[in-house]
Design a protein around this motif. Structure first.
Motif, PDB file in Angstrom:
ATOM      1  N   ALA A   1      -4.727  -1.342 -19.159  1.00  0.00           N
ATOM      2  CA  ALA A   1      -3.528  -1.300 -19.993  1.00  0.00           C
ATOM      3  C   ALA A   1      -2.250  -1.450 -19.173  1.00  0.00           C
ATOM      4  O   ALA A   1      -1.232  -1.912 -19.694  1.00  0.00           O
ATOM      5  CB  ALA A   1      -3.479   0.008 -20.779  1.00  0.00           C
ATOM      6  N   GLY A   2      -2.295  -1.082 -17.905  1.00  0.00           N
ATOM      7  CA  GLY A   2      -1.062  -1.063 -17.131  1.00  0.00           C
ATOM      8  C   GLY A   2      -0.974  -2.059 -16.010  1.00  0.00           C
ATOM      9  O   GLY A   2      -0.022  -2.021 -15.221  1.00  0.00           O
ATOM     10  N   THR A   3      -1.939  -2.973 -15.900  1.00  0.00           N
ATOM     11  CA  THR A   3      -2.002  -3.853 -14.731  1.00  0.00           C
ATOM     12  C   THR A   3      -2.014  -5.317 -15.140  1.00  0.00           C
ATOM     13  O   THR A   3      -2.800  -5.726 -15.997  1.00  0.00           O
ATOM     14  CB  THR A   3      -3.262  -3.558 -13.898  1.00  0.00           C
ATOM     15  N   ARG A   4      -1.136  -6.091 -14.515  1.00  0.00           N
ATOM     16  CA  ARG A   4      -1.113  -7.536 -14.705  1.00  0.00           C
ATOM     17  C   ARG A   4      -1.402  -8.193 -13.358  1.00  0.00           C
ATOM     18  O   ARG A   4      -0.820  -7.808 -12.335  1.00  0.00           O
ATOM     19  CB  ARG A   4       0.255  -7.982 -15.223  1.00  0.00           C
ATOM     20  N   VAL A   5      -2.279  -9.175 -13.331  1.00  0.00           N
ATOM     21  CA  VAL A   5      -2.631  -9.873 -12.101  1.00  0.00           C
ATOM     22  C   VAL A   5      -2.181 -11.329 -12.205  1.00  0.00           C
ATOM     23  O   VAL A   5      -2.452 -12.001 -13.212  1.00  0.00           O
ATOM     24  CB  VAL A   5      -4.151  -9.807 -11.829  1.00  0.00           C
TER      25      VAL A   5
ATOM     26  N   LEU B   1       0.835  -1.196   0.000  1.00  0.00           N
ATOM     27  CA  LEU B   1       0.000   0.000   0.000  1.00  0.00           C
ATOM     28  C   LEU B   1       0.873   1.251   0.000  1.00  0.00           C
ATOM     29  O   LEU B   1       0.597   2.218  -0.723  1.00  0.00           O
ATOM     30  CB  LEU B   1      -0.935   0.000   1.205  1.00  0.00           C
ATOM     31  N   THR B   2       1.949   1.242   0.781  1.00  0.00           N
ATOM     32  CA  THR B   2       2.878   2.371   0.763  1.00  0.00           C
ATOM     33  C   THR B   2       3.458   2.572  -0.635  1.00  0.00           C
ATOM     34  O   THR B   2       3.570   3.706  -1.115  1.00  0.00           O
ATOM     35  CB  THR B   2       4.012   2.146   1.771  1.00  0.00           C
ATOM     36  N   ALA B   3       3.829   1.481  -1.302  1.00  0.00           N
ATOM     37  CA  ALA B   3       4.367   1.574  -2.659  1.00  0.00           C
ATOM     38  C   ALA B   3       3.337   2.179  -3.605  1.00  0.00           C
ATOM     39  O   ALA B   3       3.651   3.064  -4.418  1.00  0.00           O
ATOM     40  CB  ALA B   3       4.789   0.191  -3.138  1.00  0.00           C
ATOM     41  N   LEU B   4       2.099   1.720  -3.518  1.00  0.00           N
ATOM     42  CA  LEU B   4       1.021   2.233  -4.365  1.00  0.00           C
ATOM     43  C   LEU B   4       0.843   3.743  -4.154  1.00  0.00           C
ATOM     44  O   LEU B   4       0.762   4.518  -5.123  1.00  0.00           O
ATOM     45  CB  LEU B   4      -0.269   1.480  -4.038  1.00  0.00           C
TER      46      LEU B   4
ATOM     47  N   GLU C   1      -6.395   6.940  -5.252  1.00  0.00           N
ATOM     48  CA  GLU C   1      -4.952   6.914  -5.468  1.00  0.00           C
ATOM     49  C   GLU C   1      -4.572   5.863  -6.509  1.00  0.00           C
ATOM     50  O   GLU C   1      -3.684   6.097  -7.337  1.00  0.00           O
ATOM     51  CB  GLU C   1      -4.221   6.647  -4.150  1.00  0.00           C
ATOM     52  N   TRP C   2      -5.245   4.714  -6.465  1.00  0.00           N
ATOM     53  CA  TRP C   2      -4.958   3.694  -7.468  1.00  0.00           C
ATOM     54  C   TRP C   2      -5.228   4.227  -8.872  1.00  0.00           C
ATOM     55  O   TRP C   2      -4.443   3.986  -9.804  1.00  0.00           O
ATOM     56  CB  TRP C   2      -5.784   2.441  -7.211  1.00  0.00           C
ATOM     57  N   ASP C   3      -6.285   4.974  -9.037  1.00  0.00           N
ATOM     58  CA  ASP C   3      -6.605   5.537 -10.352  1.00  0.00           C
ATOM     59  C   ASP C   3      -5.564   6.547 -10.825  1.00  0.00           C
ATOM     60  O   ASP C   3      -5.497   6.855 -12.024  1.00  0.00           O
ATOM     61  CB  ASP C   3      -7.986   6.209 -10.309  1.00  0.00           C
ATOM     62  N   GLU C   4      -4.756   7.060  -9.907  1.00  0.00           N
ATOM     63  CA  GLU C   4      -3.739   8.052 -10.267  1.00  0.00           C
ATOM     64  C   GLU C   4      -2.387   7.417 -10.593  1.00  0.00           C
ATOM     65  O   GLU C   4      -1.470   8.115 -11.051  1.00  0.00           O
ATOM     66  CB  GLU C   4      -3.581   9.062  -9.131  1.00  0.00           C
ATOM     67  N   VAL C   5      -2.245   6.115 -10.350  1.00  0.00           N
ATOM     68  CA  VAL C   5      -0.984   5.433 -10.665  1.00  0.00           C
ATOM     69  C   VAL C   5      -0.809   5.383 -12.181  1.00  0.00           C
ATOM     70  O   VAL C   5      -1.742   5.056 -12.915  1.00  0.00           O
ATOM     71  CB  VAL C   5      -0.974   4.011 -10.065  1.00  0.00           C
ATOM     72  N   ARG C   6       0.379   5.678 -12.646  1.00  0.00           N
ATOM     73  CA  ARG C   6       0.649   5.716 -14.083  1.00  0.00           C
ATOM     74  C   ARG C   6       1.659   4.672 -14.544  1.00  0.00           C
ATOM     75  O   ARG C   6       1.816   4.459 -15.746  1.00  0.00           O
ATOM     76  CB  ARG C   6       1.156   7.112 -14.466  1.00  0.00           C
TER      77      ARG C   6
END
Length: 274
Positions: free
Chosen positions: A239-243, A108-111, A207-212
């Motif tokens: 486009a930017g997320t792999r699970v 969470l801190t990293a995010l 905040e997650w929506d602001e990660v680029r």
């Protein structure tokens, strides 16, 4: 265990952070990777994964404020303070645009760091960590868990058994302070409860929506992170997320299945063919 160099730095608010650099490399093109442990954890949890990642990466970890060998009783343990610590480590140890690898609360801190400082972060690896909330039961749950620790533990083996045995149990036991009458936690119960106070009252989806940056989200097959949370993260940033899911791993994926986690990280960070 990989070769390490230990240093200490001080943040702007006077908090001392204990840092570890694994197998320091003189290679100018080594990719900086900053490893962030979870609640009540410690830097050495990353030893095995750091040994696997090894060449080609400049690997750094640190004990979060209130944890391990860092300042035990900091006045501020807000998420914002933890983000400022990441920035301080990046700047003081000269880590140009590192990959942030964080587990649980460290994730969470990293995010939040990537959201607040997009120019500082190259990529994210979030292990059993996401923006879901609020969780009003969390502080009480953490307090009850810490109160259940049979302090002092009579031996490392007894501590490892209490923490579930196996690699994860041994890693948790290794983070304890050895004294003449037994083993004691290096964390303060009330500080740990305060560390999760914000997660009790809010989510971090904004905040997650602001990660680029590109993000790898890793769940343990038997972990605590809901599949629905990881899926919503992917849907909101397709486009930017792999699970990925690591079968047989619990919440401590980095301890339960370090080789599998290493494979996922290497694959994620591998440059795309030109």
């Amino acid at each position: 265990m990989p070769r390490v160099r230990r240093t200490t730095l001080t943040t702007d608010d006077g908090v001392r952070l204990a840092c570890t650099e694994y197998a320091p490399s003189g290679e100018g093109d080594a990719v900086p990777v900053l490893l962030l442990h979870g609640l009540a954890g410690h830097t050495a949890e990353w030893d095995v994964l750091a040994g696997l990642l090894g060449p080609g990466h400049r690997l750094v970890a640190y004990d979060a404020r209130g944890h391990g060998m860092s300042e035990r009783l900091p006045k501020d343990v807000s998420r914002a303070a933890h983000v400022r610590d990441v920035v301080a480590v990046i700047e003081q140890l000269a880590l140009p645009r590192p990959v942030l690898v964080g587990q649980s609360l460290g994730g969470l801190t990293a995010l939040l760091t990537a959201a607040a400082h997009p120019d500082l972060v190259r990529a994210l690896v979030l292990v059993e960590a996401g923006p879901k909330g609020p969780a009003p039961e969390l502080p009480g749950k953490i307090g009850t868990w810490l109160d259940s620790w049979p302090v002092p533990f009579e031996s490392p083996d007894a501590a490892a058994r209490f923490f579930g045995g196996g690699p994860a149990g041994r890693a948790w036991a290794a983070g304890l302070d050895v004294r003449t009458d037994g083993l004691y936690p290096r964390v303060d119960r009330d500080v740990m409860v305060d560390c999760v106070a914000e997660s009790a009252v809010r989510s971090f989806w904004r905040e997650w929506d602001e990660v680029r940056c590109p993000t790898l989200v890793v769940r343990g097959g038997s972990g605590a992170m809901p599949a629905s949370e990881a899926e919503e993260m992917r849907v909101r940033r397709p486009a930017g997320t792999r699970v990925e899911v690591v079968p047989g791993a619990g919440h401590d994926v980095h301890l339960d299945r370090p080789a599998e986690l290493h494979t996922l990280i290497e694959r994620f960070l591998r440059p795309a063919p030109s």
